[in-house]
Design an enzyme around this catalytic site. Structure first.
Site, PDB file in Angstrom:
ATOM      1  N   GLY A 124       8.991  -0.527   8.024  1.00  0.00           N
ATOM      2  CA  GLY A 124       8.805   0.254   9.250  1.00  0.00           C
ATOM      3  C   GLY A 124      10.101   0.758   9.827  1.00  0.00           C
ATOM      4  CD  GLU A 125      12.037  -2.304  13.195  1.00  0.00           C
ATOM      5  OE1 GLU A 125      12.652  -2.082  14.234  1.00  0.00           O
ATOM      6  OE2 GLU A 125      11.596  -3.414  12.882  1.00  0.00           O
ATOM      7  CG  ASN A 148      -1.880   1.157   1.257  1.00  0.00           C
ATOM      8  OD1 ASN A 148      -1.549   2.260   0.842  1.00  0.00           O
ATOM      9  ND2 ASN A 148      -3.076   0.912   1.755  1.00  0.00           N
TER      10      ASN A 148
HETATM   11 MO1  MOS Z   1      10.278  -2.575  16.485  1.00  0.00          MO
HETATM   12  S1  MOS Z   1      11.796  -1.775  17.646  1.00  0.00           S
HETATM   13  O1  MOS Z   1      10.761  -4.196  16.307  1.00  0.00           O
HETATM   14  O2  MOS Z   1       8.862  -2.298  17.378  1.00  0.00           O
END
Ligand code: MOS
Length: 711
Positions: free
Chosen positions: A677-678, A603
């Site tokens: 995300g990271e 998305n």
């Molecule tokens: Mo992330 S630090 O694996 O929530």
């Protein structure tokens, strides 16, 4: 009827619930006969409780129970380690003895009819301590090698690694840089405070909890209380941010369950912002030496990355500060060492891109310093050191989008117009600086399961125990499900965040889409195939209409042969423009352009949103965030959002461009995703610091780059 949803910018399916207040967070569940709890906390960092007087608290209005180590039930605390717990050491046993291991450790729990009554009574608990010398000054500790060979530095990686002869190569290198980079302790500070409501029904326990991993909460609390994990239900449908603070199960969850057991009624315990600085982990203080040696033509000849971080006295928390250094750039001679310093502090924990955020910060600042020493453009230096394979694991990369990321982000940014001379670019009185850095984060994939149910009314229910702390898992999973089922997205109801649903891995490590998404896809494909098999060529809706009962499939996925023999990581590049006020030392980030090769993007709207979040997180890391520790006693004087600065809207740059490098990588997982995300956080802080150097000629090696360091 289009049923292609993967790759579409679908808006959040839970958006209406969130903006209308119908999304229920842990502390908001309405449980009948609820009592409220408050915690009294240690005011010393180490020692023992010599006396504790609870009589005034017990007499206080509305108080139901006061628990201390003197009267709290003894808990079995069976061995249990979730995938996110430190390998070595033992979690804090709360209210089990009179030992104090850190400032702010719970020493008493008060349960009362109202929150105010509980909070007031907690202030009436009188505690005397026999204090003992405590190490709370991180700058005066001697780091040591971990006691255990296995740390989270990487699969089978000891704390010390060496390839080639890095010391000799460094000595012989015609150009070298050798510096120390310090990142202070940081706290996660999600908007939603950590909270748990605990309710016992005989030996069965229900927990409404802020959590990134409901299955682990059930297993951990079952181990603590010596009961069966099947008797613990954990409910956590909405999480208001976490960044890693809700990966583990912290002592307050045990306290809520303990309070409810003694009070014989449901108990709610919500931590204050201040309490979260002593009870839900933090990004550890890190001190990193990076020495780089290069040949005159800009080839890395030696890399030395020697890092240490703080941990507690009772657990050896370690994070992957060095992983990226071993493969991000090509170099025949590499030495890495990871050490820990044991302090009388609460155990640190994973915080957004743990390890990579901090380790890549040091490495990418050092690369910038090397580029300057060599008089080579920073992008060009990285291109000259592109590896052919993962030189640490000696495996080919499944895909590696660094070159494309440098090119695409650099073009969008206009990097070519950069005058390399520090202080040469201005906008009125503001000094302008352009900096860049590389980014990487591993592709993680863990066993996950999901259930899909087709109903005769033409709708489907799809579920898994996974959490959604904000990235949009509710939405992206609904997309994956609708596409795999071949149904319109409105006909798919998705649910998550409950141990009664099929087991899922931790909502962390950027692995949710790879793992849970693949399980959702598998379950949906299976149930669709079953429905169509008996439908004589009818379409899905017709096939479902003919069902006389719901049809169901439960599927589990796990990493298998797929991708064996490859090194699998997301890669990216971040370019930043800063403006520095030469008189006030204030840095404003004006533009960030990031390009990421993260596999398939499910998305793009949510993915962009995640990347913007990472960029803003990186601004906080570079310019603002610092949990100040009072070296005398381990207190955090700025344990609040007034004095612990995080970026607000006014700090977010007007330009945050996110580019996804198209990537089709068959070696990853069934969905072909790497996770975003990271990596979104990695590379931002070093790019900002490198830009500040370009603007001012000043090299900041200790974060955050507050104005005083630039005057
Ligand atoms: Mo992330 S630090 O694996 O929530």
């Amino acid at each position: 009827m289009s049923t292609t949803f993967i790759g579409q910018p679908v808006s959040r399916v839970d958006g209406r619930q969130k903006v209308t207040g119908r999304a229920t967070y842990a502390a908001e569940f309405q449980v009948p006969n609820l009592a409220h709890a408050a915690v009294a906390r240690s005011t010393i960092a180490r020692g023992r409780i010599s006396s504790i007087d609870t009589s005034a608290a017990e007499r206080s209005r509305g108080v139901v129970a006061v628990l201390t180590h003197r009267n709290a039930p003894r808990l079995p605390y069976r061995a249990h380690k979730g995938a996110v717990d430190p390998v070595t050491g033992e979690r804090l046993h709360v209210l089990q003895d009179g030992r104090v291991h850190h400032q702010g450790q719970p020493v008493a729990l008060v349960v009362a009819e109202t929150l105010e009554q509980a909070q007031h009574a907690a202030t009436l608990v009188r505690v005397s301590y026999a204090a003992e010398p405590a190490k709370t000054d991180v700058s005066s500790t001697e780091p040591v090698l971990p006691t255990h060979e296995k740390t989270d530095q990487g699969a089978g990686t000891p704390p010390e690694t060496r390839r080639g002869d890095p010391e000799a190569a460094l000595r012989a290198a015609p150009t070298k840089v050798d510096q120390r980079y310090v990142i202070p302790r940081e706290n996660h500070n999600p908007i939603e405070l950590h909270a748990t409501i605990a309710a016992w029904d005989g030996d069965k326990l229900t927990l409404w909890d802020k959590s990134q991993w409901v299955n682990n909460v059930a297993e951990e609390i079952a181990a603590v209380f010596g009961i069966d994990a099947k008797d613990v239900r954990v409910v956590s449908p909405f999480v208001g941010g976490a960044f890693g603070s809700a990966l583990r199960t912290w002592p307050h969850v045990t306290l809520a369950a303990l309070g409810a057991r003694v009070a014989r009624r449901p108990v709610k315990l919500m931590l204050s912002r201040r309490e979260m600085y002593y009870g839900t982990g933090h990004r550890p203080y890190t001190d990193q030496r990076v020495a780089l040696g290069a040949t005159a033509d800009g080839k890395l000849a030696a890399v030395v990355h020697d890092a240490w971080q703080e941990t507690s006295t009772y657990e050896e928390y370690s994070e992957s500060l060095l992983n990226a250094t071993r493969f991000l750039h090509s170099c025949p001679n590499v030495y890495t060492r990871h050490r820990i310093a044991r302090l009388s502090v609460h155990t640190p924990t994973y915080m957004r891109a743990p390890g990579e955020s901090s380790g890549v910060f040091a490495l990418e600042c050092a690369m910038d310093e090397l580029a300057i020493a060599l008089r080579i453009d920073p992008v060009e230096l990285r291109l000259r050191n592109e590896p052919q394979q993962d030189e640490f694991q000696k495996l080919p990369f499944s895909s590696r989008a660094t070159r494309e990321a440098y090119r695409l982000a650099g073009e969008r940014f206009g990097w070519r117009r950069r005058n390399p001379v520090p202080g040469s670019m201005r906008d009125g009185r503001w000094l302008i600086g352009w900096g860049m850095a590389s980014a990487t984060y591993p592709m993680n994939f863990a066993p996950a399961s999901a259930r899909a149910r087709l109903l005769p009314d033409g709708t489907a229910e799809v579920s898994t125990a996974a959490s959604d702390m904000g990235p949009g898992t509710w939405t992206s999973m609904t997309q994956v499900a609708a596409e795999a089922l071949g149904l319109p997205i409105e006909r798919v109801r998705f649910s998550l965040g409950d141990t009664e649903l099929p087991k899922a891995p931790v909502h962390g490590g950027s692995m949710t889409m790879a793992s849970v998404g693949s399980a959702v896809q598998a379950a949906c494909r299976k149930v669709r195939a079953t429905a169509l098999a008996g439908a004589d060529g009818a379409d899905m809706v017709e096939a479902m209409r003919r069902l006389d009962r719901p049809l169901e499939a439960l599927e589990e996925v796990q990493p298998g042969e797929q991708g064996k023999g490859y090194s699998k990581h997301a890669f990216g590049a971040v370019f930043v423009e800063v403006a520095v006020d030469p008189d006030l030392g204030e840095t404003r980030v004006r533009r960030i352009v990031g390009a990421y090769g993260a596999g398939r993007v499910v998305n793009p709207k949510l993915a962009r949103s995640q990347c913007i979040g990472g960029m803003i997180g990186g601004i906080g890391m570079a310019l603002m965030e610092h949990s100040v520790v009072d070296t005398r006693n381990g207190r955090v004087p700025n344990a609040n959002l007034a004095e612990y600065a995080v970026p607000v809207h006014a700090d977010a740059p007007p330009v945050m461009d996110v580019i996804f490098v198209a990537e089709e990588d068959p070696h990853l997982n069934p969905l072909g995703v790497k996770g975003l995300g990271e990596i979104a956080m990695v590379g931002v802080a070093p790019a900002i610091i490198n830009a500040i150097h370009h603007a001012t000629g000043k090299r900041i090696r200790e974060l955050p780059a507050m104005p005083d360091k630039l005057l």
